[in-house]
Design an enzyme around this catalytic site. Structure first.
Site, PDB file in Angstrom:
ATOM      1  N   TYR A  73       0.841  -1.207   0.000  1.00 28.32           N
ATOM      2  CA  TYR A  73       0.000   0.000   0.000  1.00 28.32           C
ATOM      3  C   TYR A  73       0.880   1.263   0.000  1.00 28.32           C
ATOM      4  O   TYR A  73       0.651   2.196  -0.787  1.00 28.32           O
ATOM      5  CB  TYR A  73      -0.946  -0.001   1.217  1.00 28.32           C
ATOM      6  CG  TYR A  73      -1.717   1.294   1.303  1.00 28.32           C
ATOM      7  CD1 TYR A  73      -2.756   1.571   0.408  1.00 28.32           C
ATOM      8  CD2 TYR A  73      -1.355   2.282   2.231  1.00 28.32           C
ATOM      9  CE1 TYR A  73      -3.424   2.788   0.445  1.00 28.32           C
ATOM     10  CE2 TYR A  73      -2.024   3.498   2.274  1.00 28.32           C
ATOM     11  CZ  TYR A  73      -3.047   3.742   1.371  1.00 28.32           C
ATOM     12  OH  TYR A  73      -3.694   4.950   1.396  1.00 28.32           O
ATOM     13  N   ARG A  85       1.839   8.814  12.795  1.00 28.65           N
ATOM     14  CA  ARG A  85       1.454  10.093  13.405  1.00 28.65           C
ATOM     15  C   ARG A  85      -0.062  10.322  13.339  1.00 28.65           C
ATOM     16  O   ARG A  85      -0.663  10.851  14.266  1.00 28.65           O
ATOM     17  CB  ARG A  85       2.190  11.216  12.665  1.00 28.65           C
ATOM     18  CG  ARG A  85       1.948  12.608  13.170  1.00 28.65           C
ATOM     19  CD  ARG A  85       2.342  13.644  12.121  1.00 28.65           C
ATOM     20  NE  ARG A  85       1.564  13.482  10.898  1.00 28.65           N
ATOM     21  CZ  ARG A  85       1.843  14.067   9.741  1.00 28.65           C
ATOM     22  NH1 ARG A  85       2.901  14.837   9.627  1.00 28.65           N
ATOM     23  NH2 ARG A  85       1.079  13.883   8.681  1.00 28.65           N
ATOM     24  N   ARG A 139     -10.434   5.173   8.677  1.00 28.62           N
ATOM     25  CA  ARG A 139      -9.452   4.688   7.688  1.00 28.62           C
ATOM     26  C   ARG A 139      -8.395   3.941   8.488  1.00 28.62           C
ATOM     27  O   ARG A 139      -7.900   4.444   9.493  1.00 28.62           O
ATOM     28  CB  ARG A 139      -8.822   5.865   6.934  1.00 28.62           C
ATOM     29  CG  ARG A 139      -9.787   6.495   5.948  1.00 28.62           C
ATOM     30  CD  ARG A 139      -9.175   7.659   5.260  1.00 28.62           C
ATOM     31  NE  ARG A 139      -8.644   8.605   6.227  1.00 28.62           N
ATOM     32  CZ  ARG A 139      -8.077   9.761   5.903  1.00 28.62           C
ATOM     33  NH1 ARG A 139      -7.960  10.088   4.649  1.00 28.62           N
ATOM     34  NH2 ARG A 139      -7.616  10.580   6.836  1.00 28.62           N
ATOM     35  N   PHE A 198      15.438  19.610  -1.444  1.00 25.71           N
ATOM     36  CA  PHE A 198      14.043  19.223  -1.668  1.00 25.71           C
ATOM     37  C   PHE A 198      13.781  17.810  -1.135  1.00 25.71           C
ATOM     38  O   PHE A 198      12.729  17.537  -0.556  1.00 25.71           O
ATOM     39  CB  PHE A 198      13.757  19.317  -3.178  1.00 25.71           C
ATOM     40  CG  PHE A 198      12.472  18.687  -3.617  1.00 25.71           C
ATOM     41  CD1 PHE A 198      11.270  19.339  -3.429  1.00 25.71           C
ATOM     42  CD2 PHE A 198      12.465  17.430  -4.220  1.00 25.71           C
ATOM     43  CE1 PHE A 198      10.079  18.752  -3.830  1.00 25.71           C
ATOM     44  CE2 PHE A 198      11.280  16.839  -4.619  1.00 25.71           C
ATOM     45  CZ  PHE A 198      10.078  17.509  -4.426  1.00 25.71           C
TER      46      PHE A 198
END
Ligand code: IN0
Length: 413
Positions: free
Chosen positions: A168, A212, A225, A285
């Site tokens: 997933y 988290r 969920r 980034f």
């Protein structure tokens, strides 16, 4: 800018927070004039805040591609996340999403707040996408197609085993890593990174988010969920939602620590991926979200508040990471510091203590062997101590002045 209490407790945050505020103001002024690009960049700022600032520093052509990739993925995520869309409507949209991005006026209304605006005015994103180069088109289309199909698969299936969990996370985040590596390569600024390393970069971020966001996800209306794998939580409770009940705190924290230990597997691959980047803006980034992730894991570990509310890195610490992350040495320093913080929280009675410690020690070994730790000045945790002692000295001087003033006044009576 961050609460006054937090600032007084961490005066070291003041300068980075001010710098962050100024960078955000500067970035807002840089929004392009064309309406569709203006929409995309202002949307990016609204949905990702600090991350948008790091995207802004990329080379123009790559920055446009990453901005669109980010918004396409956010839109796909909004469809997946909207628990009010019936499955038979949602699945075909997810599967065909990679074709919708070529359609000038496709849109589908769903999501809330900023995400609703993004979905309602998605034509701006498609129009901007169509202006990107061929290499960028191919990468974004391929990843959107694979991610949409993977999300559709998991609408109909629960995350049972640890393999399901990895699968997933591959669809929703590992593929983002593969896509970004392709975009970096298409820009001519980087070599193409191995898929397994790109995948780990995404898995480390996504597993941190899943840990988290336990409470937010379980409390989602109209339907919970659930992304924590049954193979892990079933060792501690009978139902995933039982973790939030106060009577189960000990088991809940052990389960949380098991989840964190699982996420730590990806640290070494992330360090390897980052060490092979060449362009400084691409490096920043990629490095900043990874440091934020290990920082968040350090905050969450052994912390029952994950089951009571939101556990996040304070804004000031985020600002510090944003401004102090420039080179690979900074990354080794941050990974080392946060691993130390995590290690100090490991309790020997935790069922996974040995595994957790060995994963942390392996990462610390890589950081030490890089040679970066000896020559670094100081980073995050150490800085705090330095500034705190400055503050104590200042406080002491101030108290001495007040005391001297009061004594002088008293003797004059
Ligand atoms: C991201 C990732 C991201 C950035 C850089 C390199 C990456 C390599 C592999 C995979 C993902 C990578 O970073 C963002 C960070 C972000 O959005 N932070 C938020 C904070 C937050 O808590 O949401 C912010 O507001 O600053 C990220 O989390 N994801 C993401 C999405 C798209 C792109 Cl192009 C890059 C989401 C996710 C699911 C982890 C991949």
């Amino acid at each position: 800018m961050g609460s006054l209490g937090a600032i007084l407790k961490h005066p070291v945050d003041i300068y980075p927070l001010l710098k962050l505020k100024m960078a955000a103001k500067h970035a807002e002024k840089q929004i392009p004039p064309e309406p569709h690009w203006a929409f995309c960049y202002s949307m990016l700022h609204r949905v990702s805040r600090s991350f948008a600032l790091v995207i802004q520093q990329l080379d123009t052509e790559l920055r446009n591609a990453v901005c669109i990739f980010y918004l396409v993925l956010r839109a796909l995520d909004t469809v997946e996340d909207d628990t009010s869309i019936p499955t038979d409507v949602k699945v075909p949209i997810l599967i065909a999403f990679h074709r919708h991005i070529y359609d000038h006026d496709w849109h589908f209304s769903c999501g809330t707040k900023d995400y609703k605006v993004l979905m309602d005015q998605f034509h701006n994103v498609s129009n901007a996408f169509l202006e990107l180069g061929k290499g960028y088109h191919e990468a974004i289309e391929d990843i959107t197609k694979r991610m949409g199909a993977g999300m559709a698969k998991f609408i109909l299936k629960e995350v049972e085993s640890i393999d399901d969990y990895d699968e997933y996370c591959h669809y929703v985040a590992g593929l983002v890593g593969l896509g970004l590596s392709k975009l970096f390569h298409a820009s001519g600024l980087e070599d193409l990174a191995p898929d397994s390393l790109s995948n780990s970069m995404g898995l480390f971020l996504q597993k941190t988010n899943i840990i988290r966001d336990y409470l937010e996800d379980i409390n989602e209306i109209p339907k919970s969920r659930m992304f924590w794998p049954r193979e892990i939580w079933s060792k501690y409770v009978n139902k995933l939602e039982d973790l939030k009940h106060e009577g189960n705190s000990v088991k809940a924290v052990q389960c949380l620590n098991d989840m964190v230990t699982n996420a730590l597997i990806h640290m070494d691959d992330c360090l390897k991926y980052l060490s092979e980047l060449r362009d400084p803006a691409i490096f920043r980034f990629c490095a900043i979200p990874q440091i934020m992730a290990i920082g968040t894991l350090a905050m969450c570990y052994n912390n029952v508040n994950v089951f009571r509310g939101v556990v996040k890195m304070r804004r000031g610490l985020t600002a510090q990471v944003l401004h102090q992350t420039k080179t690979m040495d900074d990354v080794y320093g941050a990974f080392f510091d946060f691993s130390c913080m995590l290690k100090s929280k490991v309790d020997n009675s935790d069922p996974n203590a040995i595994k957790t410690l060995s994963r942390l020690e392996a990462a610390q070994k890589s950081c030490r062997e890089s040679g970066a730790l000896n020559k670094r000045k100081s980073y995050i945790i150490r800085n705090e101590a330095k500034y705190n002692s400055v503050l104590i000295v200042l406080l002491f001087v101030l108290l001495s002045i007040i005391f001297a003033y009061l004594s002088a006044n008293r003797s004059s009576y």
